[in-house]
Structure formats: C-alpha cells, structure tokens
Design a protein around this motif. Structure first.
Motif, PDB file in Angstrom:
ATOM      1  N   LEU A  97     -10.662   2.287  -7.410  1.00  0.00           N
ATOM      2  CA  LEU A  97      -9.777   1.755  -8.066  1.00  0.00           C
ATOM      3  C   LEU A  97      -8.253   1.341  -6.856  1.00  0.00           C
ATOM      4  CD1 LEU A  97      -8.224   0.049 -10.077  1.00  0.00           C
ATOM      5  CD2 LEU A  97      -7.427   2.670 -11.194  1.00  0.00           C
ATOM      6  N   ALA A  98      -8.316   3.202  -6.336  1.00  0.00           N
ATOM      7  CA  ALA A  98      -7.409   3.446  -5.125  1.00  0.00           C
ATOM      8  C   ALA A  98      -7.357   2.084  -4.806  1.00  0.00           C
ATOM      9  CB  ALA A  98      -7.299   4.423  -5.370  1.00  0.00           C
ATOM     10  N   CYS A  99      -8.657   2.142  -4.034  1.00  0.00           N
ATOM     11  CA  CYS A  99      -9.421   1.642  -2.754  1.00  0.00           C
ATOM     12  C   CYS A  99      -8.491   0.548  -3.448  1.00  0.00           C
ATOM     13  CB  CYS A  99     -10.602   1.132  -2.785  1.00  0.00           C
ATOM     14  SG  CYS A  99     -10.722   2.153  -1.721  1.00  0.00           S
ATOM     15  N   ILE A 146      -5.065   6.626   1.739  1.00  0.00           N
ATOM     16  CA  ILE A 146      -5.591   5.138   0.715  1.00  0.00           C
ATOM     17  C   ILE A 146      -5.000   5.164  -0.685  1.00  0.00           C
ATOM     18  CG2 ILE A 146      -7.574   4.050  -0.291  1.00  0.00           C
ATOM     19  CD1 ILE A 146      -7.032   3.866   2.726  1.00  0.00           C
ATOM     20  N   ILE A 147      -5.099   6.440  -1.085  1.00  0.00           N
ATOM     21  CA  ILE A 147      -4.591   7.185  -2.845  1.00  0.00           C
ATOM     22  C   ILE A 147      -2.988   6.840  -2.743  1.00  0.00           C
ATOM     23  CG2 ILE A 147      -4.275   8.786  -4.579  1.00  0.00           C
ATOM     24  CD1 ILE A 147      -7.312   9.617  -3.890  1.00  0.00           C
ATOM     25  N   LEU A 148      -2.724   6.671  -2.153  1.00  0.00           N
ATOM     26  CA  LEU A 148      -0.260   7.297  -1.856  1.00  0.00           C
ATOM     27  C   LEU A 148      -0.491   5.539  -1.889  1.00  0.00           C
ATOM     28  CD1 LEU A 148       0.456   9.887   0.091  1.00  0.00           C
ATOM     29  CD2 LEU A 148       0.607   9.601  -2.336  1.00  0.00           C
ATOM     30  N   ASN A 197      -8.855  -6.455   6.140  1.00  0.00           N
ATOM     31  CA  ASN A 197      -8.515  -8.101   4.563  1.00  0.00           C
ATOM     32  C   ASN A 197      -8.407  -8.726   3.528  1.00  0.00           C
ATOM     33  OD1 ASN A 197      -9.845  -8.614   7.553  1.00  0.00           O
ATOM     34  ND2 ASN A 197     -11.707  -8.162   6.993  1.00  0.00           N
ATOM     35  N   ARG A 198      -7.024  -7.446   3.083  1.00  0.00           N
ATOM     36  CA  ARG A 198      -7.021  -7.940   1.298  1.00  0.00           C
ATOM     37  C   ARG A 198      -7.870  -7.969   0.417  1.00  0.00           C
ATOM     38  NH1 ARG A 198      -2.518  -4.854   1.996  1.00  0.00           N
ATOM     39  NH2 ARG A 198      -0.872  -5.837   3.719  1.00  0.00           N
ATOM     40  N   ASP A 199      -9.318  -7.051   0.788  1.00  0.00           N
ATOM     41  CA  ASP A 199     -10.486  -7.653   0.411  1.00  0.00           C
ATOM     42  C   ASP A 199     -10.356  -6.236  -0.513  1.00  0.00           C
ATOM     43  OD1 ASP A 199     -12.450  -8.511  -1.102  1.00  0.00           O
ATOM     44  OD2 ASP A 199     -14.055  -9.374   1.000  1.00  0.00           O
ATOM     45  N   GLY A 200      -9.724  -6.511  -2.075  1.00  0.00           N
ATOM     46  CA  GLY A 200     -10.088  -5.246  -2.735  1.00  0.00           C
ATOM     47  C   GLY A 200     -11.555  -4.972  -3.619  1.00  0.00           C
ATOM     48  N   GLU A 201     -12.257  -6.192  -3.335  1.00  0.00           N
ATOM     49  CA  GLU A 201     -13.098  -6.141  -4.556  1.00  0.00           C
ATOM     50  C   GLU A 201     -14.244  -4.855  -3.626  1.00  0.00           C
ATOM     51  OE1 GLU A 201     -16.142  -8.645  -7.383  1.00  0.00           O
ATOM     52  OE2 GLU A 201     -14.563  -9.633  -5.991  1.00  0.00           O
TER      53      GLU A 201
END
Lengths: 227, 227
Positions: A97-99, A146-148, A197-201
């Motif tokens: 989720l953080a990612c 990443i978490i922050l 790349n803004r590819d959250g999935e």
DNA sequence: CGCCCATAGATTGTCGACAATTTACGCCTA
DNA sequence: TAGGCGTAAATTGTCGACAATCTATGGGCG
C-alpha cells in the motif's frame, strides 16, 4: 517549521533515552528473547527511577518487543515461525500500500533522492562485498523512504514505529545474508523505477514479492535453527 | 485456559478504568476535539494520582485519540477530512486483508455465529427502525468478528486496539444515518457469504467497497459542517 | 508601534516510598 | 511422594512531592 515525524525524533526525555537503549538491547539479542523483564533491575542498570522506565516499557509493548500482563510483569517477545508469518503477511500488504501511495504522492525530487541513495549503496556494496550490516541499514533506509513517501501518517506510524523494530529483531537475530543481499538491490531499483513511472500497481506488486522473498529467507533460517 | 485478546480484556487496574472513561469521553465528544489535556485537572476529576493517568495517556496516544509533545502536554485529536481519508485508506486495505484471511481461517461454526448475529441485527432493526446506536454497535460487532477471524494478532491489534476508537469517534461525532443504515446490512451479508464460500478475493473487494461507501457518507457530513 | 527578552506561573518529567497483588517456598496432609 | 494451603518475599501499581521545562505576562529597546 513543520513537525518532523515522531519516528525520527531525537530523544529529549530520560524515558526516550532508556527506551532507545532497551530497544537496541532487545533487537540485538543483548536482552534474551523470552526472558522476563525486571523493573527494579533495569532501573538500577540504567540508573533511573521506575517512572520513566515504565513509560519506556509501555512503548516497548506498543512496538511488540515485550508482552505485559497486569500485576505480573513483562517478558521479551519470543521469535517464532508463526509470528514471522503473521508479521510479514501484514508487512507485505502495508508496504505494498505504501508503494501504491508513494507512486501517487512522492515528488520528483524525493524520488531522485531515493535513486541517489541506491547508487550510493551500490558503490559501497561493491567495496564491502557481503557486508551484511550495511545491507541491513541500507535496506531499512530504502523502505523508510518509501513509507514516508506514502504521506499517510497512520501508515507511517504503524510501519516505522510499531512494526519495524520487530522486523529488525528477526533480521538481526536470524541474519540476512547469502545471495539475497545482491538481489535486494535490484529489487529496490525496480520498485523505485515503478514509482518514478507513477505505476502504483506495479510498485505494489514488486514490493510484495520483495518482502515475500525476504520472509522465505528468514523462514528457512528459523526452521534450520529449530531442527 | 487460553489468553483472550487484550482488546476485549476487562479492566483490572486503575489506569485501565480511567483509560476506558477518557476513551469514551473523547470518542463521544464529552471532552472536546482539539482541546488541551490537563493532567492535574483530569487527576482531580477522576480522583487518582498522575501515575495511572499518565499510563492511560500513553495508551490514548497509541490509539491516536490524543497527540503528545514532550514537556508541552497533550491535545485531543482534531477531526478533519484529510485525517478521515488517511484513516479510511488504511482501514479499507487492512479490513480487506482481514476478510481475505478470514475466508481462509474462520471455522464453519464461527461463520455460522456471524450469520446468526446478522439475523439478530436484522430483526432488531425492523423493530427499532433507524435507531443509529444499535446500528453503530452492530456494525462494530460485525467488523470485530471478521477481524478476529483473520487470526493474525498483529492485524487484530492494529484494527481493534489502535484504529477503531478513532473510527468510532468519526462515526459518533459526525453521525451515520439515513439510507446507509439499511444498506450496510446487505453489504455485511454479502461479505459473510463470500467468506462462507471461501472466496477471499471477493470478500476483500466487498469489504473495501463497504468501507469506501461508509467513508463517503462521513466525508459528506464533514464537508457540510465545514461550509 | 512592534519585537525581543526576562521573570513568574503553571505544567510536565522524575523521584523515593507505600499499598496491593502475585509468585515462591515450606509445611502439612492424604 | 504428590498435592494443596498458608505465609513470606518479591514485584507491580499507586501516591505525593520535587526538579526541569515550557508558556504567558509585562517591561524594555529599537
């Protein structure tokens, strides 16, 4: 001046300092897993009264390093395969989720800084081949960023303040080494690329796999020890 | 005899009791959101010394009902749209995971008990049409059962001990009512059906939607208030 | 007139001692 | 000898007071 997150706040009170000392001692096995915590003994050992010590114990319970029973005292947590699985099950989900959130929330400069951090780790890794302490610290540093980057304070609190000490305890006491060390770097790289790349999935998926691989590594160690 | 989960353990110490009282007071708005917490005042009000009170405050901080700054005191948390979104973002994910795990872990008898609970709620709802308090309690009860059904102690701890008081605070102070009340029952039914079919993926999806719908309901209220 | 600094007041952090509860030990009994 | 009970020791929970720190008020200075 904006408020820094409690996770990286430096200690100001006596309770803060003794908390950090005991945390380190438990995580590194200096205080044995499963052993009983004696308030009077620890108070003497760290040369302070029981009031700030109890404050520290309350926070140790919060990050699952000790377990308290009313009127009966506290014990250091015991490491187990079941505990590891439950912890990493949660970690996979939460850091995934953080990612996903980081891919939406992190600024380009923040992403660039993480990439810089990875390059830095890579070069220092080439020099200190197989040095597990730096890997440990570097890995933690990566995950923290990443978490922050998720910008969700509740998520940050759970991962950085409540679960990560226990994660470190498993990793320090059961060791991470072997071929995992070099692979982790590549996985980190792939994750930050997905975020860039803004590819959250994809970032979510890669992080879950990354953590699952790490879990299997420790699980193996635990089973070897048990036999 | 096996150890019950701390979430439903009854209070044994003075700190436990005052914790519950202050929790209720904050959740129900008896102590105003955003107001400063005065240790001497509360100590007088509940007729005990500051030692157990501070223990209670430490736990209130743990469940995000107050925010403490060293040497400067504590304030009751302020409700906000941003906070609600962050909280429910996490809740969707965690309770979704709880559903997935519950579909794997819950026994047939446990599932039957939850179904029985829903039937019970349905019949009592017909009598007390629109009674929001029972809906509130019933909804919480349902969610608790699913979470406990996940059998993951870390997940249970986070949801039941650390996040749910704040969730309740949003719901109590911003109210859940209107057509949501009757729809929630149907959604609960669909979720337990998916779990009974051992379809964790569907249960996960349905729970996320259920919580998202609940969030939108409260979000609307918050925005109405703000304007 | 606004800003900074010093002092007074109040609040939080810490201490040592007492009370309540649990645990450990020894004794008695079956 | 095993088990239960009662007492003693130790441990945890709570209390009231002191020390350290922060906040607020008022005065001085630019």
């Amino acid at each position: 001046m904006h408020q820094v997150h409690p996770a990286l706040r430096q200690p100001v009170t006596a309770a803060d300092r003794v908390l950090q000392e005991i945390q380190r001692a438990i995580v590194e096995g200096d205080i044995a897993a499963g052993s009983k915590i004696s308030e009077p003994e620890l108070a003497r050992r760290f040369d302070l009264s029981r009031a700030p010590l109890r404050e520290a114990l309350a926070r140790l319970e919060r990050c699952h390093l000790i377990e308290r029973i009313p009127n009966a005292g506290a014990r250091v947590v015991k490491l187990s395969v079941a505990g590891l699985l439950a912890l990493y099950q949660l970690r996979e989900n939460l850091e995934g989720l953080a990612c996903k959130l980081a891919a939406e929330q992190m600024s380009d400069t923040e992403i660039a800084e993480v990439r810089q951090l990875l390059d830095q780790h890579l070069s220092s890794q080439r020099v200190r081949e197989g040095e597990s302490y730096y890997q440990e610290a570097g890995d933690l540093d990566f995950h923290y960023r990443i978490i922050l980057g998720s910008k969700n304070s509740y998520l940050i609190n759970i991962l950085c303040d409540e679960l990560y000490y226990l994660v470190r305890m498993y990793r320090v006491q059961l060791g991470m080494n072997g071929p995992r060390v070099s692979r982790a770097f590549d996985e980190h790289k792939a994750i930050i690329n997905a975020i860039a790349n803004r590819d959250g999935e994809l970032a979510d998926l890669l992080m879950r796999r990354h953590i699952a691989a790490s879990r299997r590594n420790i699980e193996l160690k635990l089973q070897q020890m048990g036999s």
